[in-house]
Design a protein around this motif. Sequence first.
Motif, PDB file in Angstrom:
ATOM      1  N   ASP A 320      68.075  39.449  30.086  1.00  0.00           N
ATOM      2  CA  ASP A 320      67.345  39.252  28.830  1.00  0.00           C
ATOM      3  C   ASP A 320      65.850  39.283  29.132  1.00  0.00           C
ATOM      4  OD1 ASP A 320      69.734  39.073  27.615  1.00  0.00           O
ATOM      5  OD2 ASP A 320      69.711  36.912  27.308  1.00  0.00           O
ATOM      6  N   ILE A 321      65.384  40.459  29.530  1.00  0.00           N
ATOM      7  CA  ILE A 321      64.001  40.616  29.969  1.00  0.00           C
ATOM      8  C   ILE A 321      63.399  41.837  29.281  1.00  0.00           C
ATOM      9  CG2 ILE A 321      62.515  41.156  31.953  1.00  0.00           C
ATOM     10  CD1 ILE A 321      64.549  39.695  33.701  1.00  0.00           C
ATOM     11  N   GLY A 322      62.174  41.671  28.779  1.00  0.00           N
ATOM     12  CA  GLY A 322      61.466  42.796  28.179  1.00  0.00           C
ATOM     13  C   GLY A 322      61.686  42.894  26.690  1.00  0.00           C
ATOM     14  N   ILE A 323      60.770  42.322  25.898  1.00  0.00           N
ATOM     15  CA  ILE A 323      60.941  42.339  24.437  1.00  0.00           C
ATOM     16  C   ILE A 323      60.634  43.714  23.849  1.00  0.00           C
ATOM     17  CG2 ILE A 323      60.524  39.867  24.162  1.00  0.00           C
ATOM     18  CD1 ILE A 323      57.652  40.520  23.388  1.00  0.00           C
ATOM     19  N   LEU A 324      60.113  44.641  24.678  1.00  0.00           N
ATOM     20  CA  LEU A 324      59.823  45.993  24.197  1.00  0.00           C
ATOM     21  C   LEU A 324      60.867  47.001  24.671  1.00  0.00           C
ATOM     22  CD1 LEU A 324      55.948  46.079  24.651  1.00  0.00           C
ATOM     23  CD2 LEU A 324      57.238  45.736  22.547  1.00  0.00           C
ATOM     24  N   LYS A 325      62.006  46.481  25.161  1.00  0.00           N
ATOM     25  CA  LYS A 325      63.080  47.372  25.618  1.00  0.00           C
ATOM     26  C   LYS A 325      63.549  48.277  24.473  1.00  0.00           C
ATOM     27  CE  LYS A 325      66.367  45.651  28.230  1.00  0.00           C
ATOM     28  NZ  LYS A 325      67.589  44.908  28.640  1.00  0.00           N
ATOM     29  N   GLY A 326      63.579  49.560  24.719  1.00  0.00           N
ATOM     30  CA  GLY A 326      64.021  50.514  23.706  1.00  0.00           C
ATOM     31  C   GLY A 326      62.926  50.937  22.752  1.00  0.00           C
ATOM     32  N   VAL A 327      61.747  50.295  22.816  1.00  0.00           N
ATOM     33  CA  VAL A 327      60.632  50.617  21.917  1.00  0.00           C
ATOM     34  C   VAL A 327      59.484  51.256  22.683  1.00  0.00           C
ATOM     35  CG1 VAL A 327      58.870  49.625  20.387  1.00  0.00           C
ATOM     36  CG2 VAL A 327      61.215  48.770  20.302  1.00  0.00           C
ATOM     37  N   LEU A 328      59.238  50.746  23.898  1.00  0.00           N
ATOM     38  CA  LEU A 328      58.070  51.170  24.674  1.00  0.00           C
ATOM     39  C   LEU A 328      58.246  52.592  25.211  1.00  0.00           C
ATOM     40  CD1 LEU A 328      55.348  50.069  25.714  1.00  0.00           C
ATOM     41  CD2 LEU A 328      56.529  49.395  27.811  1.00  0.00           C
ATOM     42  N   ARG A 329      57.174  53.390  25.069  1.00  0.00           N
ATOM     43  CA  ARG A 329      57.161  54.743  25.612  1.00  0.00           C
ATOM     44  C   ARG A 329      55.917  54.950  26.466  1.00  0.00           C
ATOM     45  NH1 ARG A 329      60.867  58.248  24.093  1.00  0.00           N
ATOM     46  NH2 ARG A 329      62.235  57.674  22.374  1.00  0.00           N
ATOM     47  N   CYS A 330      56.045  55.862  27.399  1.00  0.00           N
ATOM     48  CA  CYS A 330      54.928  56.223  28.265  1.00  0.00           C
ATOM     49  C   CYS A 330      54.003  57.188  27.508  1.00  0.00           C
ATOM     50  CB  CYS A 330      55.463  56.862  29.541  1.00  0.00           C
ATOM     51  SG  CYS A 330      54.176  57.428  30.681  1.00  0.00           S
ATOM     52  N   SER A 331      52.770  57.295  27.967  1.00  0.00           N
ATOM     53  CA  SER A 331      51.825  58.215  27.319  1.00  0.00           C
ATOM     54  C   SER A 331      52.277  59.670  27.446  1.00  0.00           C
ATOM     55  CB  SER A 331      50.436  58.054  27.931  1.00  0.00           C
ATOM     56  OG  SER A 331      50.477  58.268  29.333  1.00  0.00           O
ATOM     57  N   CYS A 332      53.187  59.954  28.413  1.00  0.00           N
ATOM     58  CA  CYS A 332      53.711  61.321  28.553  1.00  0.00           C
ATOM     59  C   CYS A 332      54.792  61.618  27.518  1.00  0.00           C
ATOM     60  CB  CYS A 332      54.260  61.543  29.962  1.00  0.00           C
ATOM     61  SG  CYS A 332      55.855  60.717  30.282  1.00  0.00           S
ATOM     62  N   GLY A 333      55.220  60.581  26.770  1.00  0.00           N
ATOM     63  CA  GLY A 333      56.240  60.762  25.736  1.00  0.00           C
ATOM     64  C   GLY A 333      57.620  60.289  26.134  1.00  0.00           C
ATOM     65  N   SER A 334      57.826  60.004  27.407  1.00  0.00           N
ATOM     66  CA  SER A 334      59.143  59.582  27.882  1.00  0.00           C
ATOM     67  C   SER A 334      59.366  58.095  27.604  1.00  0.00           C
ATOM     68  CB  SER A 334      59.261  59.849  29.386  1.00  0.00           C
ATOM     69  OG  SER A 334      60.538  59.495  29.867  1.00  0.00           O
ATOM     70  N   ARG A 335      60.637  57.715  27.472  1.00  0.00           N
ATOM     71  CA  ARG A 335      60.969  56.310  27.264  1.00  0.00           C
ATOM     72  C   ARG A 335      60.725  55.528  28.547  1.00  0.00           C
ATOM     73  NH1 ARG A 335      67.026  54.830  25.983  1.00  0.00           N
ATOM     74  NH2 ARG A 335      67.070  54.248  28.158  1.00  0.00           N
ATOM     75  N   MET A 336      60.342  54.246  28.389  1.00  0.00           N
ATOM     76  CA  MET A 336      60.139  53.386  29.550  1.00  0.00           C
ATOM     77  C   MET A 336      61.322  52.435  29.681  1.00  0.00           C
ATOM     78  SD  MET A 336      56.054  52.714  29.820  1.00  0.00           S
ATOM     79  CE  MET A 336      56.184  52.563  31.605  1.00  0.00           C
ATOM     80  N   ASP A 337      61.927  52.413  30.853  1.00  0.00           N
ATOM     81  CA  ASP A 337      63.045  51.528  31.147  1.00  0.00           C
ATOM     82  C   ASP A 337      62.555  50.311  31.920  1.00  0.00           C
ATOM     83  OD1 ASP A 337      64.879  53.108  29.875  1.00  0.00           O
ATOM     84  OD2 ASP A 337      65.483  54.198  31.671  1.00  0.00           O
ATOM     85  N   ILE A 338      63.496  49.404  32.211  1.00  0.00           N
ATOM     86  CA  ILE A 338      63.160  48.189  32.950  1.00  0.00           C
ATOM     87  C   ILE A 338      63.949  48.163  34.252  1.00  0.00           C
ATOM     88  CG2 ILE A 338      63.292  45.659  32.961  1.00  0.00           C
ATOM     89  CD1 ILE A 338      62.902  45.738  29.937  1.00  0.00           C
ATOM     90  N   ARG A 339      63.262  47.870  35.336  1.00  0.00           N
ATOM     91  CA  ARG A 339      63.921  47.708  36.632  1.00  0.00           C
ATOM     92  C   ARG A 339      63.688  46.273  37.112  1.00  0.00           C
ATOM     93  NH1 ARG A 339      63.354  52.423  40.726  1.00  0.00           N
ATOM     94  NH2 ARG A 339      64.924  53.190  39.259  1.00  0.00           N
ATOM     95  N   THR A 340      64.782  45.609  37.469  1.00  0.00           N
ATOM     96  CA  THR A 340      64.708  44.207  37.900  1.00  0.00           C
ATOM     97  C   THR A 340      65.333  44.058  39.286  1.00  0.00           C
ATOM     98  OG1 THR A 340      64.843  43.427  35.608  1.00  0.00           O
ATOM     99  CG2 THR A 340      65.421  41.850  37.328  1.00  0.00           C
ATOM    100  N   TYR A 341      64.671  43.303  40.138  1.00  0.00           N
ATOM    101  CA  TYR A 341      65.257  43.016  41.450  1.00  0.00           C
ATOM    102  C   TYR A 341      64.767  41.653  41.931  1.00  0.00           C
ATOM    103  CZ  TYR A 341      60.742  44.320  43.537  1.00  0.00           C
ATOM    104  OH  TYR A 341      59.427  44.386  43.869  1.00  0.00           O
ATOM    105  N   GLN A 342      65.446  41.117  42.925  1.00  0.00           N
ATOM    106  CA  GLN A 342      65.094  39.815  43.483  1.00  0.00           C
ATOM    107  C   GLN A 342      64.571  39.977  44.899  1.00  0.00           C
ATOM    108  OE1 GLN A 342      68.355  37.076  43.209  1.00  0.00           O
ATOM    109  NE2 GLN A 342      67.844  36.469  41.120  1.00  0.00           N
ATOM    110  N   LYS A 343      63.546  39.183  45.229  1.00  0.00           N
ATOM    111  CA  LYS A 343      62.994  39.167  46.574  1.00  0.00           C
ATOM    112  C   LYS A 343      62.611  37.728  46.916  1.00  0.00           C
ATOM    113  CE  LYS A 343      59.502  41.364  49.497  1.00  0.00           C
ATOM    114  NZ  LYS A 343      58.356  42.317  49.543  1.00  0.00           N
ATOM    115  N   ASN A 344      63.198  37.241  48.002  1.00  0.00           N
ATOM    116  CA  ASN A 344      62.962  35.857  48.427  1.00  0.00           C
ATOM    117  C   ASN A 344      63.278  34.864  47.313  1.00  0.00           C
ATOM    118  OD1 ASN A 344      62.039  36.812  50.937  1.00  0.00           O
ATOM    119  ND2 ASN A 344      59.937  37.045  50.152  1.00  0.00           N
TER     120      ASN A 344
END
Length: 516
Positions: A320-344
């Motif tokens: 449940d991360i990213g309130i702009l999921k599915g709405v945010l786009r890059c300036s090139c026109g492509s959709r922006m996805d979310i990548r999540t990972y854990q470190k330490n």
Amino acid sequence: MVIGIYPRKSVYRDNSDSVQVQVQLCKDYASIVFKGQNLDFRIYDRDEGFSGKNMNRPSFRELMADVKAGELDAVVVYKLDRISRNVREFSSMYEIFQQHNVSFVSVKESFDTSTPMGRTVMYILAAFAQLERENTSERVADSMLSLGISGKWTGGKLPSGMTSIRKQIGGKEHSYLVVDPETIPRVKMLYSLILQGNTITKVERYCRDHGIRSQTGKFLNTSQIHNIITNPVYCQNSREAYDYFLSLGCRMPDPSLFDGEHGLIAYGRTQTATSAQKVQEKSNWTISIGIHEPVMSSADWIAAQKRLGVNKMYHSAKHDIGILKGVLRCSCGSRMDIRTYQKNGIMFSYYYCRTMARQGRKSCDSDYVRVDKVDSAFLDHLRSLRLNPSGIRLQKAAPSTFDADTIRAELKETERSISNLTDALTQALDTPAAAYIISRISELDKQKHALESDLRQAAKQLQESLSEQESEKSIYESICHLLDHFDQIDYPGKLEIIRNTIKDCVLDHETLRITF
């Protein structure tokens, strides 16, 4: 009276009445039904070739928009099934007609919707039209299924690396799939990359970096690669394959036919939906045995399916991360996805451009941007709009090209000229000037119809302008509601409010551009 005529030529039959014939028959019939009235016909005739089961037709949408705008007094069709073949959708359409006092007339069925009996007959005929379409579809599906079960190729787009041949068996000639030796190496390479542990996204990038293209000359995308990897046509017909597909609930042939000598064919993998091919559940698949040689051993083919499952589980972990999921786009026109990972033990989440991730920075020079940073900037922007609502930028429609007052003045002058010429014609019927006067009246009449059309467009644009003011008020209320109850609204609720409020949200490096 303004009469809307809706013709449509059948998508199934070439011998159905042409659009032009339907229009003329509708005009003739309307002249009888509405005898003695001035009739102005509007023709909605751009749906030739569209199926009656598809309500998303250009001219049909235009017709319904004019009905709702109160611009039509009646709608005339040659036959009921020209406009709809579904009882539920027809009922909904006719209810809109009634709400706007629009009569509905069918030439072929000759019913009168102003009487209870006429309306009853109309609904019965609509039900039969739907039944006819469904029976036709069922007969076609049954025939295709019968061919598919016997291993014949039922047509459609050929699988990558395959071609078809005509072969005579049992006195009849049918199509069968065979392996194309020139193009099948590309398919085997894709399976090899997946079995080596690469994700589909990495395989797509590998193909792009090495100039590997589809048979049509375009770069392979993830959807095409997934379709190839999951297609049973490349799988060996071994007993292991039989057990695998049986466990998935597929409809299977006799197990004794699985001798490991041929490839498989899966019938019913997809079904045509409203606008695209919809993948069916595997329990709806029918597995049959073709005459072609197997491309992959059943062990490798099944291993590739399991590899896809691992990749999917790894990359589709939902947070449940990213309130702009599915709405945010890059300036090139492509959709922006979310990548999540854990470190330490710490979780990191980033928005990233799909084009950049797949095709590299040569195609898009954007970077990974932290989700919390972008979301905070977005909420700060909403807070500023709350204090200054004039900053809400609606995605404006094209500026009006019609001046209603000027059009009305021109229309009034044109009508006056027509009236004067008509009076003059009565005095000059037997003179050489009569032909000129008639010609001039005809020209002015065309001009009058064009001005009336422009006036309707001006009214529509005025209505759209008023609607914009209402939309701005609604957007402002949604912004206030989201900010006031942000901590109480669950994650899906936040996404829904934002998606219903935001028209466009573009991240240009670290700058947000928001349009409502």
